[in-house]
Design a protein around this motif. Structure first.
Motif, PDB file in Angstrom:
ATOM      1  N   LYS A 180      72.301  70.601  14.613  1.00 44.15           N
ATOM      2  CA  LYS A 180      73.453  71.040  14.432  1.00 44.15           C
ATOM      3  C   LYS A 180      73.772  72.646  14.609  1.00 44.15           C
ATOM      4  O   LYS A 180      75.077  73.186  14.802  1.00 44.15           O
ATOM      5  CB  LYS A 180      74.262  70.352  13.216  1.00 44.15           C
ATOM      6  CG  LYS A 180      73.427  70.968  11.904  1.00 44.15           C
ATOM      7  CD  LYS A 180      74.424  70.266  10.844  1.00 44.15           C
ATOM      8  CE  LYS A 180      73.527  70.910   9.327  1.00 44.15           C
ATOM      9  NZ  LYS A 180      74.156  70.400   8.215  1.00 44.15           N
ATOM     10  N   ASN A 181      72.765  73.204  14.225  1.00 44.76           N
ATOM     11  CA  ASN A 181      72.898  74.918  14.463  1.00 44.76           C
ATOM     12  C   ASN A 181      72.615  75.165  15.828  1.00 44.76           C
ATOM     13  O   ASN A 181      72.302  76.486  15.834  1.00 44.76           O
ATOM     14  CB  ASN A 181      72.167  75.459  13.302  1.00 44.76           C
ATOM     15  CG  ASN A 181      72.868  75.221  11.952  1.00 44.76           C
ATOM     16  OD1 ASN A 181      73.824  75.176  11.577  1.00 44.76           O
ATOM     17  ND2 ASN A 181      71.610  74.856  10.801  1.00 44.76           N
ATOM     18  N   ARG A 182      72.395  74.449  16.664  1.00 42.79           N
ATOM     19  CA  ARG A 182      72.106  74.786  18.180  1.00 42.79           C
ATOM     20  C   ARG A 182      70.784  75.443  18.198  1.00 42.79           C
ATOM     21  O   ARG A 182      70.448  76.329  18.973  1.00 42.79           O
ATOM     22  CB  ARG A 182      73.119  75.920  18.838  1.00 42.79           C
ATOM     23  CG  ARG A 182      74.421  75.305  18.560  1.00 42.79           C
ATOM     24  CD  ARG A 182      74.635  74.124  19.805  1.00 42.79           C
ATOM     25  NE  ARG A 182      74.423  74.298  21.141  1.00 42.79           N
ATOM     26  CZ  ARG A 182      74.209  73.470  22.044  1.00 42.79           C
ATOM     27  NH1 ARG A 182      74.345  71.970  21.639  1.00 42.79           N
ATOM     28  NH2 ARG A 182      73.870  73.929  23.134  1.00 42.79           N
ATOM     29  N   ARG A 183      69.860  75.042  17.247  1.00 44.89           N
ATOM     30  CA  ARG A 183      68.429  75.258  17.452  1.00 44.89           C
ATOM     31  C   ARG A 183      67.484  74.280  17.940  1.00 44.89           C
ATOM     32  O   ARG A 183      67.667  72.982  17.392  1.00 44.89           O
ATOM     33  CB  ARG A 183      67.895  75.752  15.838  1.00 44.89           C
ATOM     34  CG  ARG A 183      68.708  76.895  15.472  1.00 44.89           C
ATOM     35  CD  ARG A 183      68.152  77.311  14.093  1.00 44.89           C
ATOM     36  NE  ARG A 183      68.613  75.999  13.288  1.00 44.89           N
ATOM     37  CZ  ARG A 183      68.490  76.156  11.762  1.00 44.89           C
ATOM     38  NH1 ARG A 183      67.880  77.285  11.227  1.00 44.89           N
ATOM     39  NH2 ARG A 183      68.676  75.002  11.125  1.00 44.89           N
ATOM     40  N   PHE A 184      66.472  74.747  18.703  1.00 47.59           N
ATOM     41  CA  PHE A 184      65.858  73.471  19.640  1.00 47.59           C
ATOM     42  C   PHE A 184      64.675  73.239  18.285  1.00 47.59           C
ATOM     43  O   PHE A 184      63.982  74.181  17.487  1.00 47.59           O
ATOM     44  CB  PHE A 184      65.107  74.025  20.562  1.00 47.59           C
ATOM     45  CG  PHE A 184      64.107  73.034  21.237  1.00 47.59           C
ATOM     46  CD1 PHE A 184      64.505  71.904  22.118  1.00 47.59           C
ATOM     47  CD2 PHE A 184      62.933  73.214  20.925  1.00 47.59           C
ATOM     48  CE1 PHE A 184      63.854  71.167  22.704  1.00 47.59           C
ATOM     49  CE2 PHE A 184      61.795  72.349  21.682  1.00 47.59           C
ATOM     50  CZ  PHE A 184      62.388  71.326  22.398  1.00 47.59           C
ATOM     51  N   TYR A 185      64.319  71.949  18.473  1.00 49.96           N
ATOM     52  CA  TYR A 185      63.145  71.655  17.331  1.00 49.96           C
ATOM     53  C   TYR A 185      62.178  70.704  18.132  1.00 49.96           C
ATOM     54  O   TYR A 185      62.570  69.803  19.160  1.00 49.96           O
ATOM     55  CB  TYR A 185      63.878  70.952  15.949  1.00 49.96           C
ATOM     56  CG  TYR A 185      64.193  69.578  16.277  1.00 49.96           C
ATOM     57  CD1 TYR A 185      63.620  68.489  16.277  1.00 49.96           C
ATOM     58  CD2 TYR A 185      65.737  69.583  16.350  1.00 49.96           C
ATOM     59  CE1 TYR A 185      64.301  67.130  16.472  1.00 49.96           C
ATOM     60  CE2 TYR A 185      66.477  68.228  16.628  1.00 49.96           C
ATOM     61  CZ  TYR A 185      65.635  67.082  16.795  1.00 49.96           C
ATOM     62  OH  TYR A 185      66.482  65.972  16.839  1.00 49.96           O
ATOM     63  N   TYR A 186      60.928  70.591  17.695  1.00 48.73           N
ATOM     64  CA  TYR A 186      59.874  69.591  18.313  1.00 48.73           C
ATOM     65  C   TYR A 186      59.168  69.270  16.873  1.00 48.73           C
ATOM     66  O   TYR A 186      58.318  69.893  16.243  1.00 48.73           O
ATOM     67  CB  TYR A 186      59.239  70.293  19.205  1.00 48.73           C
ATOM     68  CG  TYR A 186      58.196  69.244  19.882  1.00 48.73           C
ATOM     69  CD1 TYR A 186      58.322  68.046  20.192  1.00 48.73           C
ATOM     70  CD2 TYR A 186      56.711  69.924  20.069  1.00 48.73           C
ATOM     71  CE1 TYR A 186      57.434  67.158  20.668  1.00 48.73           C
ATOM     72  CE2 TYR A 186      55.910  69.153  20.566  1.00 48.73           C
ATOM     73  CZ  TYR A 186      55.986  67.694  21.002  1.00 48.73           C
ATOM     74  OH  TYR A 186      55.071  66.802  21.470  1.00 48.73           O
ATOM     75  N   ARG A 187      59.557  67.947  16.455  1.00 51.23           N
ATOM     76  CA  ARG A 187      58.785  67.494  15.366  1.00 51.23           C
ATOM     77  C   ARG A 187      57.888  66.430  15.424  1.00 51.23           C
ATOM     78  O   ARG A 187      58.063  65.346  16.372  1.00 51.23           O
ATOM     79  CB  ARG A 187      59.985  66.986  14.324  1.00 51.23           C
ATOM     80  CG  ARG A 187      59.592  66.431  13.091  1.00 51.23           C
ATOM     81  CD  ARG A 187      60.765  65.584  12.247  1.00 51.23           C
ATOM     82  NE  ARG A 187      61.805  66.744  12.105  1.00 51.23           N
ATOM     83  CZ  ARG A 187      62.784  66.583  12.572  1.00 51.23           C
ATOM     84  NH1 ARG A 187      63.179  65.403  13.403  1.00 51.23           N
ATOM     85  NH2 ARG A 187      63.949  67.486  12.270  1.00 51.23           N
ATOM     86  N   VAL A 188      56.652  66.380  14.682  1.00 55.28           N
ATOM     87  CA  VAL A 188      55.617  65.517  14.989  1.00 55.28           C
ATOM     88  C   VAL A 188      55.587  65.054  13.436  1.00 55.28           C
ATOM     89  O   VAL A 188      55.015  65.764  12.563  1.00 55.28           O
ATOM     90  CB  VAL A 188      54.348  65.731  15.526  1.00 55.28           C
ATOM     91  CG1 VAL A 188      53.416  64.883  15.257  1.00 55.28           C
ATOM     92  CG2 VAL A 188      54.481  66.499  16.868  1.00 55.28           C
ATOM     93  N   GLY A 189      55.977  63.936  13.206  1.00 53.30           N
ATOM     94  CA  GLY A 189      55.976  63.119  11.654  1.00 53.30           C
ATOM     95  C   GLY A 189      54.453  62.603  11.656  1.00 53.30           C
ATOM     96  O   GLY A 189      54.369  61.530  11.899  1.00 53.30           O
ATOM     97  N   ILE A 190      53.609  63.427  11.241  1.00 52.69           N
ATOM     98  CA  ILE A 190      52.352  63.021  11.038  1.00 52.69           C
ATOM     99  C   ILE A 190      52.022  61.563  10.093  1.00 52.69           C
ATOM    100  O   ILE A 190      51.318  60.642  10.298  1.00 52.69           O
ATOM    101  CB  ILE A 190      51.238  63.945  10.313  1.00 52.69           C
ATOM    102  CG1 ILE A 190      51.047  65.081  11.502  1.00 52.69           C
ATOM    103  CG2 ILE A 190      49.656  63.381  10.220  1.00 52.69           C
ATOM    104  CD1 ILE A 190      50.476  64.728  12.905  1.00 52.69           C
ATOM    105  N   SER A 191      52.628  61.805   9.144  1.00 56.28           N
ATOM    106  CA  SER A 191      52.561  60.518   7.897  1.00 56.28           C
ATOM    107  C   SER A 191      53.219  59.419   8.680  1.00 56.28           C
ATOM    108  O   SER A 191      53.002  58.141   8.369  1.00 56.28           O
ATOM    109  CB  SER A 191      53.511  61.051   6.572  1.00 56.28           C
ATOM    110  OG  SER A 191      54.752  61.302   6.721  1.00 56.28           O
ATOM    111  N   PHE A 192      54.473  59.564   9.495  1.00 54.53           N
ATOM    112  CA  PHE A 192      55.115  58.295   9.930  1.00 54.53           C
ATOM    113  C   PHE A 192      54.220  57.712  11.007  1.00 54.53           C
ATOM    114  O   PHE A 192      53.844  56.685  11.075  1.00 54.53           O
ATOM    115  CB  PHE A 192      56.385  58.873  10.782  1.00 54.53           C
ATOM    116  CG  PHE A 192      57.561  59.396   9.922  1.00 54.53           C
ATOM    117  CD1 PHE A 192      58.059  58.446   8.858  1.00 54.53           C
ATOM    118  CD2 PHE A 192      57.878  60.414   9.886  1.00 54.53           C
ATOM    119  CE1 PHE A 192      58.945  58.565   7.850  1.00 54.53           C
ATOM    120  CE2 PHE A 192      58.957  61.126   9.196  1.00 54.53           C
ATOM    121  CZ  PHE A 192      59.664  60.040   7.958  1.00 54.53           C
TER     122      PHE A 192
END
Length: 227
Positions: A180-192
């Motif tokens: 929502k703050n116009r920041r790019f993210y790349y998330r790897v949820g290891i536990s998921f």
């Protein structure tokens, strides 16, 4: 002394179906495991390669291929700022995601469920031809309505104890986008990823399951289905 009876478990043959996406199969062909050295050059001293001394499937080779996909780096007119195209990013992100998912699932299988065949050594099949419509990503353009017209489907004769798993568990754990703050993210949820892998091998079902059957190689291809 009373009589004792011995019982022998009896298995029957059932038909499953495999989609030949590469047009490389024909009736009666045997699909064998392939040597891991095709993509792991130091397999003699690699602890990872020792997992698969007897070989892997073509799918398995693709998952352990160490070659890295690349995309062009773009720049502004004065070349002071570099950037990449979002579509290009997602194009290379997908195969990297797949590798992260598959190795996580393989390690969880080895830890908790070694009785099941490895995805790196199996042929993926479904119970009916109609089931392929649940896998739009198998076709040339996942955005279009799935069509079998350009592919071949073959029967696979297997034992009725061939295990099935809900492939929906493979579709989660990794995400990328803009917050929502116009920041790019790349998330790897290891536990998921770990938990999803456990649910997969434990044969748990999601709310809308999409079952796949893992047939351990080698496998002999059966009759070609007239679509």
């Amino acid at each position: 002394m009373g009589n004792t009876e011995s019982f022998q478990e009896v298995f029957y043959l059932v038909l499953l179906y495999h989609l030949d996406r590469n047009h490389s199969l024909n009736e009666g062909k045997t699909i064998n495991l392939r040597n891991i050295h095709e993509v792991v050059t130091d397999n003699d001293c690699s602890p990872f390669a020792q997992f698969f001394k007897d070989g892997v499937s073509l799918f398995g080779l693709g998952m352990i291929d160490n070659r890295c996909p690349t995309i062009p780096l773009l720049s502004t007119g004065d070349a002071t700022t570099s950037f990449i195209n979002v579509d290009d990013f997602h194009r290379i992100k997908s195969p990297v995601d797949d590798r992260l998912i598959e190795i996580t699932f393989e390690l969880v299988r080895r830890l908790y469920f070694p009785q099941y065949p490895s995805r790196f050594q199996s042929l993926f099949t479904v119970k009916s031809i109609e089931e392929f419509n649940k896998w739009p990503e198998l076709f040339s353009n996942g955005l279009q309505k799935p069509s079998l017209c350009n592919y071949h489907v073959y029967e696979i004769n297997v034992s009725d104890n061939t295990p099935s798993f809900d492939s929906k568990w493979l579709n989660s754990g990794i995400s990328a986008g803009i917050d929502k703050n116009r920041r790019f993210y790349y998330r790897v949820g290891i536990s998921f990823l770990y938990d999803f892998a456990y649910h997969y091998w434990n044969r748990d079902l999601t709310d809308n399951p999409r079952l796949e059957y893992l047939v351990k190689l080698p496998v002999k291809i059966g009759r070609k289905v007239n679509l």
